[in-house]
Design a protein around this motif. Structure first.
Motif, short mmCIF file in Angstrom:
data_model
loop_
_atom_site.label_atom_id
_atom_site.label_comp_id
_atom_site.label_asym_id
_atom_site.label_seq_id
_atom_site.Cartn_x
_atom_site.Cartn_y
_atom_site.Cartn_z
N THR A 1 0.84 -1.19 0.00
CA THR A 1 0.00 0.00 0.00
C THR A 1 0.88 1.24 0.00
O THR A 1 2.08 1.16 0.27
CB THR A 1 -0.91 0.01 1.24
OG1 THR A 1 -0.08 0.11 2.41
CG2 THR A 1 -1.75 -1.25 1.31
N PRO A 2 0.31 2.43 -0.26
CA PRO A 2 1.12 3.65 -0.21
C PRO A 2 1.79 3.90 1.13
O PRO A 2 2.83 4.56 1.19
CB PRO A 2 0.10 4.75 -0.54
CG PRO A 2 -0.91 4.07 -1.41
CD PRO A 2 -1.03 2.69 -0.83
N ASP A 3 1.22 3.39 2.23
CA ASP A 3 1.86 3.59 3.53
C ASP A 3 2.81 2.45 3.88
O ASP A 3 3.32 2.38 5.01
CB ASP A 3 0.83 3.79 4.64
CG ASP A 3 -0.09 2.59 4.83
OD1 ASP A 3 0.09 1.58 4.11
OD2 ASP A 3 -0.98 2.66 5.69
N GLY A 4 3.06 1.53 2.93
CA GLY A 4 4.10 0.53 3.11
C GLY A 4 3.65 -0.81 3.65
O GLY A 4 4.48 -1.69 3.87
N ALA A 5 2.35 -1.02 3.87
CA ALA A 5 1.87 -2.30 4.39
C ALA A 5 1.73 -3.30 3.25
O ALA A 5 1.44 -2.93 2.11
CB ALA A 5 0.52 -2.11 5.09
N PRO A 6 1.91 -4.60 3.53
CA PRO A 6 1.73 -5.61 2.48
C PRO A 6 0.26 -5.74 2.09
O PRO A 6 -0.63 -5.70 2.95
CB PRO A 6 2.25 -6.89 3.13
CG PRO A 6 2.06 -6.67 4.60
CD PRO A 6 2.29 -5.20 4.82
N VAL A 7 0.00 -5.91 0.80
CA VAL A 7 -1.36 -6.11 0.30
C VAL A 7 -1.29 -7.08 -0.87
O VAL A 7 -0.28 -7.11 -1.60
CB VAL A 7 -2.01 -4.77 -0.12
CG1 VAL A 7 -1.25 -4.13 -1.28
CG2 VAL A 7 -3.48 -4.97 -0.49
N TRP A 8 -2.31 -7.89 -1.05
CA TRP A 8 -2.33 -8.82 -2.18
C TRP A 8 -3.59 -8.63 -3.01
O TRP A 8 -4.64 -8.23 -2.52
CB TRP A 8 -2.21 -10.28 -1.72
CG TRP A 8 -3.25 -10.75 -0.74
CD1 TRP A 8 -3.22 -10.65 0.61
CD2 TRP A 8 -4.48 -11.43 -1.06
NE1 TRP A 8 -4.34 -11.20 1.17
CE2 TRP A 8 -5.14 -11.71 0.17
CE3 TRP A 8 -5.09 -11.84 -2.24
CZ2 TRP A 8 -6.37 -12.36 0.24
CZ3 TRP A 8 -6.33 -12.49 -2.19
CH2 TRP A 8 -6.94 -12.74 -0.96
N TYR A 9 -3.42 -8.91 -4.30
CA TYR A 9 -4.52 -8.85 -5.25
C TYR A 9 -4.59 -10.18 -5.99
O TYR A 9 -3.57 -10.87 -6.14
CB TYR A 9 -4.32 -7.73 -6.27
CG TYR A 9 -4.21 -6.35 -5.67
CD1 TYR A 9 -5.34 -5.57 -5.44
CD2 TYR A 9 -2.97 -5.80 -5.36
CE1 TYR A 9 -5.25 -4.30 -4.90
CE2 TYR A 9 -2.86 -4.53 -4.81
CZ TYR A 9 -4.00 -3.78 -4.59
OH TYR A 9 -3.90 -2.52 -4.06
N THR A 10 -5.74 -10.53 -6.47
CA THR A 10 -5.90 -11.77 -7.21
C THR A 10 -6.52 -11.49 -8.57
O THR A 10 -7.18 -10.45 -8.76
CB THR A 10 -6.77 -12.77 -6.42
OG1 THR A 10 -6.80 -14.04 -7.08
CG2 THR A 10 -8.19 -12.25 -6.27
#
Length: 361
Positions: free
Chosen positions: A170-179
């Motif tokens: 994310t823009p604040d640096g947290a991990p995020v996933w998309y499928t």
């Protein structure tokens, strides 16, 4: 929750001698000299050394008509950049910075790009291009080695298509996933809609947020492009590892919505857990050596400048957040897993031993 140059600075200091000081006496004429105008102190001079250009390009070929599309956008240097292409004799080019080129007959040809920057510095790269070749992409983990952090798990499906999970930030640096949805390869190109999966307390909800595309330059290299939440980008992706035995996307049939993606490759056994922190999709990863019963410590990856479209500043940091245990026999399509994850915010994702099944080939 259940599952819940230097810049170098030159300072000149000029000291007037006593003979030339204001109000000094000229012995030759016997008259006082006019006071000298003081010398202005020069401002600090910054010698900025600009990096030389780096030539690089992507291409995508349509096997049926031996037509290839070339793009120099991966080249870097002090703008404006000038591009000069060299194609083999007999190739027909449309011209321009990003030309379309027709080749005949089928085969492998050398294509050269020369880049010249605003300072006259030059860089040249030559790559083999095979118009007419139809590539079946390697399945496993793909990423941009020049930008460690994000990666794409790319898997084949039983119906002959492909699906992917994109692990990014994310823009604040947290991990995020998309499928993605399942899509099929056509003319060395694969594209699919991109979805954000969120958790509503009892099930996952998919929201369309963009698309992904891989334009294959070989079985193990591609131009990876994306549009996500209105942000678009393009970067070189190459196959890194995976493809053996337990490699694939695994899920819990009785509680779908989260995922366990595994990569097995020559003594390496890696896992990415796609789960939820409250309603938001997060991922953690770990690795060990292959075996029918293994445990891995899991790390939370995060940091600035890692999100799509962000200015990259370096690889993500790693924070231990828990562990996962996996029991999957070799060549099996079913097994067991358990995990215990506590995110930096204190949210927990805890699973006892649960059944998992392989979703991909």
């Amino acid at each position: 929750m259940r599952r819940v140059l230097l810049s170098s600075v030159v300072v000149l200091s000029v000291l007037a001698s006593c003979a030339n000081a204001p109000g000094s006496f000229d012995e030759a004429t016997g008259t006082p000299e006019a006071p000298m105008e003081p010398l202005a102190e020069p401002s600090s001079l910054a010698n900025t050394v600009l990096a030389p250009p780096q030539a690089n390009f992507s291409w995508w070929c349509q096997p049926g008509n031996l037509r290839c599309y070339f793009d120099p956008a991966w080249s870097t240097g002090q703008p404006p950049l000038q591009f000069t292409w060299t194609f083999p004799p007999g190739a027909f080019s449309s011209g321009g910075d990003a030309p379309t080129v027709s080749f005949y007959p089928p085969g492998t040809y050398s294509v050269t790009l020369r880049v010249r920057d605003a300072l006259g510095q030059e860089s040249t790269v030559t790559r083999p291009v095979s118009p007419g070749a139809q590539y079946l992409p390697k399945t496993g983990s793909w990423s941009n080695l020049a930008r460690p952090g994000s990666s794409l798990d790319f898997f084949a499906t039983p119906n002959g298509g492909y699906t992917a999970t994109w692990y990014t930030f994310t823009p604040d640096g947290a991990p995020v996933w998309y499928t993605t949805g399942i899509s099929f390869l056509y003319n060395n190109s694969w594209s699919a809609p991109l979805y954000l999966s969120t958790w509503n307390g009892s099930s996952n909800v998919l929201t369309s947020v963009g698309s992904l595309e891989l334009k294959l330059m070989s079985r193990s290299s591609a131009a990876f492009s994306y549009t996500v939440n209105g942000v678009s980008g393009n970067e070189p992706y190459t196959y890194q590892l995976g493809g053996l035995d337990r490699t694939g996307a695994w899920y819990e049939p009785a509680f779908s919505g989260w995922g366990l993606n595994l990569q097995e490759h020559s003594g390496f056994y890696g896992a990415k857990v796609a789960f939820y922190e409250g309603s938001q999709p997060r991922w953690v990863e770990g690795s060990t050596t292959p075996g029918p019963s293994v445990s891995m410590n899991l790390n939370w990856r995060s940091g600035p400048g890692l999100c799509p479209g962000c200015t990259y500043v370096g690889p993500p940091g790693a924070l231990p957040v828990g562990s996962v245990s996996i029991q999957i026999p070799s060549s099996s399509t079913s097994g067991l897993t358990k995990m215990n994850i506590t995110t930096p915010s204190g949210a927990r994702w805890v699973l006892p031993w649960v059944n998992v099944s392989k979703l991909t080939q």
